[in-house]
Every structure is written in structure tokens, then in C-alpha cells.
Design an enzyme around this catalytic site. Structure first.
Site, PDB file in Angstrom:
ATOM      1  N   ALA A  45      -0.773 -10.118 -16.795  1.00  0.00           N
ATOM      2  CA  ALA A  45      -2.001 -10.751 -16.689  1.00  0.00           C
ATOM      3  C   ALA A  45      -3.030 -10.039 -15.477  1.00  0.00           C
ATOM      4  O   ALA A  45      -4.092 -10.055 -15.763  1.00  0.00           O
ATOM      5  CB  ALA A  45      -1.782 -12.274 -16.668  1.00  0.00           C
ATOM      6  N   SER A  79       9.884   4.863  -8.358  1.00  0.00           N
ATOM      7  CA  SER A  79       9.541   4.227  -6.843  1.00  0.00           C
ATOM      8  C   SER A  79      10.564   3.015  -6.969  1.00  0.00           C
ATOM      9  O   SER A  79      11.284   2.728  -7.726  1.00  0.00           O
ATOM     10  CB  SER A  79       8.071   3.826  -6.947  1.00  0.00           C
ATOM     11  OG  SER A  79       7.901   2.438  -7.704  1.00  0.00           O
ATOM     12  N   ASP A 129      -0.174  -0.938   4.796  1.00  0.00           N
ATOM     13  CA  ASP A 129       1.064  -1.329   4.056  1.00  0.00           C
ATOM     14  C   ASP A 129       1.588  -2.610   4.869  1.00  0.00           C
ATOM     15  O   ASP A 129       1.659  -2.618   5.980  1.00  0.00           O
ATOM     16  CB  ASP A 129       2.225  -0.175   3.936  1.00  0.00           C
ATOM     17  CG  ASP A 129       3.133  -0.554   2.824  1.00  0.00           C
ATOM     18  OD1 ASP A 129       3.056   0.033   1.992  1.00  0.00           O
ATOM     19  OD2 ASP A 129       3.778  -1.740   2.851  1.00  0.00           O
ATOM     20  N   VAL A 184      -3.322  -7.138   1.754  1.00  0.00           N
ATOM     21  CA  VAL A 184      -4.483  -6.755   1.032  1.00  0.00           C
ATOM     22  C   VAL A 184      -5.329  -7.891   0.561  1.00  0.00           C
ATOM     23  O   VAL A 184      -6.570  -8.012   0.112  1.00  0.00           O
ATOM     24  CB  VAL A 184      -4.497  -6.188  -0.457  1.00  0.00           C
ATOM     25  CG1 VAL A 184      -4.115  -4.566  -0.235  1.00  0.00           C
ATOM     26  CG2 VAL A 184      -3.182  -6.790  -1.223  1.00  0.00           C
ATOM     27  N   ASN A 239      -3.838  -0.101  -4.597  1.00  0.00           N
ATOM     28  CA  ASN A 239      -2.653   0.509  -4.946  1.00  0.00           C
ATOM     29  C   ASN A 239      -1.306  -0.480  -4.857  1.00  0.00           C
ATOM     30  O   ASN A 239      -0.464  -0.625  -5.389  1.00  0.00           O
ATOM     31  CB  ASN A 239      -2.032   1.943  -4.526  1.00  0.00           C
ATOM     32  CG  ASN A 239      -0.648   2.246  -4.586  1.00  0.00           C
ATOM     33  OD1 ASN A 239      -0.617   2.719  -5.706  1.00  0.00           O
ATOM     34  ND2 ASN A 239       0.009   2.045  -3.367  1.00  0.00           N
ATOM     35  N   LYS A 241      -2.615  -7.401 -14.088  1.00  0.00           N
ATOM     36  CA  LYS A 241      -2.973  -6.014 -14.296  1.00  0.00           C
ATOM     37  C   LYS A 241      -4.124  -5.794 -15.407  1.00  0.00           C
ATOM     38  O   LYS A 241      -5.097  -4.849 -15.406  1.00  0.00           O
ATOM     39  CB  LYS A 241      -1.625  -5.166 -14.849  1.00  0.00           C
ATOM     40  CG  LYS A 241      -0.583  -4.744 -13.523  1.00  0.00           C
ATOM     41  CD  LYS A 241      -1.369  -4.245 -12.501  1.00  0.00           C
ATOM     42  CE  LYS A 241      -0.476  -3.486 -11.690  1.00  0.00           C
ATOM     43  NZ  LYS A 241      -0.952  -3.015 -10.465  1.00  0.00           N
ATOM     44  N   TYR A 292       2.624 -10.497 -14.064  1.00  0.00           N
ATOM     45  CA  TYR A 292       2.087  -9.113 -13.741  1.00  0.00           C
ATOM     46  C   TYR A 292       1.134  -8.507 -14.828  1.00  0.00           C
ATOM     47  O   TYR A 292       0.193  -8.017 -14.401  1.00  0.00           O
ATOM     48  CB  TYR A 292       3.409  -8.226 -13.640  1.00  0.00           C
ATOM     49  CG  TYR A 292       3.373  -6.761 -13.359  1.00  0.00           C
ATOM     50  CD1 TYR A 292       2.845  -6.209 -12.017  1.00  0.00           C
ATOM     51  CD2 TYR A 292       3.398  -5.709 -14.206  1.00  0.00           C
ATOM     52  CE1 TYR A 292       2.984  -5.212 -11.710  1.00  0.00           C
ATOM     53  CE2 TYR A 292       3.284  -4.562 -13.835  1.00  0.00           C
ATOM     54  CZ  TYR A 292       2.930  -4.020 -12.654  1.00  0.00           C
ATOM     55  OH  TYR A 292       2.805  -2.631 -12.212  1.00  0.00           O
TER      56      TYR A 292
END
Ligand code: NAI
Length: 319
Positions: free
Chosen positions: A166, A198, A40, A76, A99, A168, A164
Site C-alpha cells: 500500500a 540486500s 541513514d 526520513v 530510498n 509503495k 508495504y
């Protein structure tokens, strides 16, 4: 039905595991015997800043319960570093859960280059970078399980989420191709579109829903898909509230808008429109090869073929 699904001896890398869905995946894998790299970056939900606290908290939680976990704080975008942590600490990498995520929601006209690029860097490039770094290890071990996290916003579109959605949907394409390339190495890749409360969803959902839609109602699907006994690959699943469903493409029978003597025109498209858009006899194509095969069939019927296969102009049907 078989016994409990265990992950003893397996090394799992969960990106964005400092909270939300990622934390839940990390906890459940560790509980079932896996060694977990808790990655993270620890920034804000918009992708600003960084901190070691999010990953450390989850590592402590796992260790307090007797599980095996180590933290990684890299973005990431730098997949090699995340995988290096797994190899250095645990000697291998078996499972990657892509994730990590952020949101930079704006109506389309207001999306800046930064809003677009940052979303793509974290979601699409991040999942590419981490998966590519893990891939050679998985090939060598002849075992790998990869999860891509897409979203209903990607599948169906969502107001204010052009960047987002696009990225995803890009992850669905990435997952589909990895599932094909991974087949001969026993590497599977599946995409999930989760819904859970979340810090991301508390920006768009009422508090009661955020509290009710627990990440615990998503994680077991991820564990099931990543078990060595599960061979399913190339799937796309919606999951939330304990409900899971699989999605697939659907295609109409369609229509050919020309003949061997009459050319294709906008008018011939108009005249066939009802047939082109009629789903009453739709099929479920599963590969790009099916399209090529079909087109060769159409050419064969109209123009005497290309010397390739035949298809009689009929669509192959698949489950
Ligand atoms: P969250 O905000 O609770 O967790 C995401 C984590 O990713 C955070 O801890 C954050 O620090 C970390 N992260 C962000 N950028 C990172 C980077 N560059 N490198 C490493 N870590 C980074 O969010 P949530 O809801 O648990 O989301 C998890 C994933 O599920 C995301 O990909 C999200 O887009 C996706 N998703 C979630 C939905 C939901 O209903 N919660 C709906 C659809 C998709």
C-alpha cells in the site's frame, strides 16, 4: 552518444544510503563528481533502533576515494533535517533519492497498527517529508531531480506485504503528481521498482540470488534519470540484473451501460462485461483530464451534454 554523465557541482541526498541500494547510489554519484549527503538512521530492517555506523562507513568509503560526502543520521520522517544538512554543508540541494526502507511482513490478518504505521511513516511519509523540504530549493534553482522507490510488491501486490505494498503504490501516486507540479520548474520525478540483493531481500530470496542481483545493476538507471540532460518525468520503471523496462497504464475501450432511455442496472453491467474487460483494443491513458474529457463525451451522446467539451464517447489515445 555523448560523453560520460557527470554530476560536478550537484548536491545529492540519498536516504537510507548506509547499505544496499542506497549505498551504491551514493558511491556512484560521488564517483561522478557530486557532493553526497549519506543519510541513514542505522536501525534494524524492521525499523528498530538506530546507529551512526551505517552512514559513517559509506561517507568514509567515498572520502577514501577522493569524493565529497557528509553523513546525516535522522529518520526520513524529519525531512527538513536531512535537507538542512545538505544546505549547511554544501549550500544547495539538487537531487533527492528517496530510498530508505524497512519491512514488517505479516499476513493481512496479523498486521498490527504499528506494522502499518511504521511502514507508512518510513516509505510514504518519509519520501513526502524529504521531497517537500527539498522542493522550495529546487524551485528556486529551477532544477531538481527526484526518485521515488516503489516495488513490484506495490505494483502487483505480494502475499504478506499489505502494509508495504500500500505504501509503495502510494509512492507511485506521489511521483505522478510531483512530476506534473514540477514541470514548470525543471523538476522531474520518476519511480523505480528495483530488485537487488540486500538485507531486505535476504529475508525472502535464496542466497545465490541475493549475491547475483547486485545493486550495481540498478544504480545506473537512477543516475541516468537524475542527470541534468534527462528530461523524462512521471515514469515508472522496473530494474534489476541490468535489465530496465518501463511500465504504463492500459485501459479497455469500455462500454456505456445505459442509453438515454434505458437506465444503468447490474444486469446491463453484466451484459456489457465482455466489452468492459476486453483489452484487444486497449489504449494507454496518461492523465486524469483524459477521463473527464471522455465522460463529458459520453454525457454529450446520451444526455445532450453538460455545456462542456465533446468527446463523441470515444477515448482519446495516448502513447
Ligand atoms: P537495505 O535494508 O539494504 O537499505 C535500506 C536502508 O534504509 C538501511 O540502511 C536502513 O538503515 C535505512 N533506513 C530505514 N529506515 C530509515 C529511516 N527511517 N530513515 C533513514 N534511513 C532509514 O534495503 P534495500 O534493499 O537497499 O532497499 C532500498 C529501497 O529499495 C527500499 O525502499 C526498499 O523498499 C526498496 N526495494 C528494494 C528491493 C530489493 O530487491 N532490494 C525491492 C523493492 C523495493
Amino acid at each position: 552518444m555523448g560523453g560520460p554523465l557527470r554530476f560536478d557541482g550537484k548536491v545529492v541526498l540519498v536516504t537510507g544510503a548506509g547499505q544496499g541500494l542506497g549505498r551504491q547510489y551514493a558511491l556512484q554519484f560521488a564517483e561522478r563528481g557530486a557532493a553526497v549527503v549519506v543519510n541513514d538512521l542505522g536501525g534494524s530492517f524492521k525499523g528498530e533502533g538506530q546507529s551512526t555506523r551505517a552512514a559513517d562507513t559509506v561517507v568514509e568509503e567515498i572520502r577514501a576515494k577522493g569524493g565529497k560526502a557528509v553523513a546525516n543520521y535522522d529518520s526520513v520522517e524529519f525531512g527538513e533535517k536531512l535537507v538542512e544538512t545538505a544546505i549547511k554543508e554544501f549550500g544547495r540541494i539538487d537531487i533527492v533519492i528517496n530510498n530508505a526502507g524497512i519491512l514488517r511482513d505479516k499476513s493481512f490478518a496479523r498486521i498490527s497498527d504499528l506494522d502499518w504505521d511504521l511502514i507508512h511513516k518510513v516509505h510514504l511519509r518519509g519520501s513526502f517529508s524529504v521531497s517537500r523540504a527539498a522542493w522550495p530549493h529546487m524551485r528556486k534553482n529551477n532544477f531538481g531531480r527526484i526518485i521515488m522507490t516503489t516495488s513490484v510488491a506495490g505494483i502487483f501486490g505480494n502475499f504478506g506485504q499489505a502494509n508495504y505494498s500500500a505504501a509503495k503504490m502510494g509512492l507511485v501516486g506521489l511521483s505522478n503528481t510531483l512530476s506534473l507540479e514540477g514541470k514548470k520548474y525543471n523538476i522531474t520525478c520518476n519511480a523505480i521498482a528495483p530488485t537487488a540483493g540486500s538485507r531486505l531481500t535476504e529475508t525472502v530470496m535464496p542466497p545465490e540470488l541475493v549475491a547475483a542481483l547486485k545493486p550495481e545493476y540498478v544504480a545506473p538507471l537512477v543516475l541516468y534519470l537524475c542527470h541534468e540532460g534527462t528530461q523524462d518525468t512521471g515514469g515508472l520503471f522496473e530494474v534489476g540484473a541490468g535489465w530496465i523496462a518501463k511500465l504504463r497504464w492500459q485501459r479497455t475501450i469500455g462500454a456505456v451501460c445505459r442509453t438515454s432511455t434505458v437506465p444503468m442496472t447490474p444486469e446491463s453491467v453484466r451484459d456489457q462485461w465482455d466489452k468492459i474487460t476486453d483489452f484487444s483494443e486497449a489504449i494507454h491513458p496518461v492523465s486524469a483530464a483524459e477521463t473527464t474529457h471522455h465522460l463529458i463525451g459520453v454525457l454529450g451522446e446520451l444526455d445532450g451534454g453538460t455545456g462542456g467539451g465533446t468527446g463523441g464517447g470515444k477515448q482519446a489515445s495516448s502513447k
